[in-house]
Scaffold this motif. Sequence first.
Motif, mmCIF file in Angstrom:
data_model
loop_
_atom_site.group_PDB
_atom_site.id
_atom_site.type_symbol
_atom_site.label_atom_id
_atom_site.label_comp_id
_atom_site.label_asym_id
_atom_site.label_seq_id
_atom_site.Cartn_x
_atom_site.Cartn_y
_atom_site.Cartn_z
ATOM 1 N N TYR A 41 -6.939 -2.019 3.453
ATOM 2 C CA TYR A 41 -5.991 -1.310 2.590
ATOM 3 C C TYR A 41 -6.581 -0.988 1.209
ATOM 4 C CZ TYR A 41 -2.172 -2.028 5.969
ATOM 5 O OH TYR A 41 -1.372 -2.005 7.084
ATOM 6 N N LEU B 106 -7.085 2.812 -0.339
ATOM 7 C CA LEU B 106 -6.574 3.256 -1.638
ATOM 8 C C LEU B 106 -7.690 3.821 -2.512
ATOM 9 C CD1 LEU B 106 -4.094 0.327 -2.349
ATOM 10 C CD2 LEU B 106 -3.494 2.721 -1.882
ATOM 11 N N THR C 31 0.834 -1.205 0.000
ATOM 12 C CA THR C 31 0.000 0.000 0.000
ATOM 13 C C THR C 31 0.869 1.255 0.000
ATOM 14 O OG1 THR C 31 -1.813 -1.130 1.135
ATOM 15 C CG2 THR C 31 -1.773 1.264 1.291
ATOM 16 N N SER D 77 -4.912 -7.899 -1.799
ATOM 17 C CA SER D 77 -4.531 -7.638 -0.412
ATOM 18 C C SER D 77 -4.897 -8.796 0.511
ATOM 19 C CB SER D 77 -5.232 -6.365 0.062
ATOM 20 O OG SER D 77 -4.939 -6.068 1.410
#
Length: 249
Positions: free
Chosen positions: A81, A85, A62, A76
């Motif tokens: 995460y 994003l 990340t 992931s």
Amino acid sequence: MKKAIFILLIYLITACQQKPERKLTIAVAANMQFAMKELSKTFTDQTGIACDLIISSSGKLTAQIKEGAPFDVFVSADIKYPKELFDTGFAIKAPKIYGYGKLVMWSMIDTIDPSLETLKSSKIHHIAIANPKMAPYGLATIEILKRHNLYENVKDKLVYGESVLQTNQFIISKSAEIGFTSKSVVLSPEMSNKGNWIDIKDTDYSAIAQGVVILNQNNQENAEKFYDFLSSADARRILENFGYLTKEK
């Protein structure tokens, strides 16, 4: 005859002008290392799109994405995460959950029978876990230890791998007598039947919901093909063979 040759020439010219399928660069959480090899091979066989895999912890990947790493897809070890994003503009499509990870306790030492009680034993000097600040599997491990009132007893024995990958190296090399890792590791062809392992009750830790997100709009078409592939029957079969759940219990 001339007409046939003309048509053939047009076909050859058109074929030469077609762009080859662009290779995908996929950032992959370390727990998915072995499963992703099979997933990407199946995807390439079906689509002709080659895949480069970059393996590390979800947290580190990340950070690299935020620094401009040229990844097309991020697979992931959690959903946090990918959501982060997407919310901050680094992903072009909302993430989705492709599977749920499971934890095991694993030792390569024949005389050690893995159990939570064993962690307190004087013959256990090092317990390998993934860094909970970077790796969701490490965070789940801390949750388990605290749930069973073991954390204070064993915290000085804990050795932290940057990711599940490094945690596995500690266990395999016997630098740590025992450790916690993803079930997908011990079920992989490379590690199957090596050492002793036990499942950790999935009611002892929060569900490890693993997410995928598309990052690069310049390769969006191929990235979406992989994004969709992870929900296919073939992908679910592979994930389940590696110990992942493809729907939450």
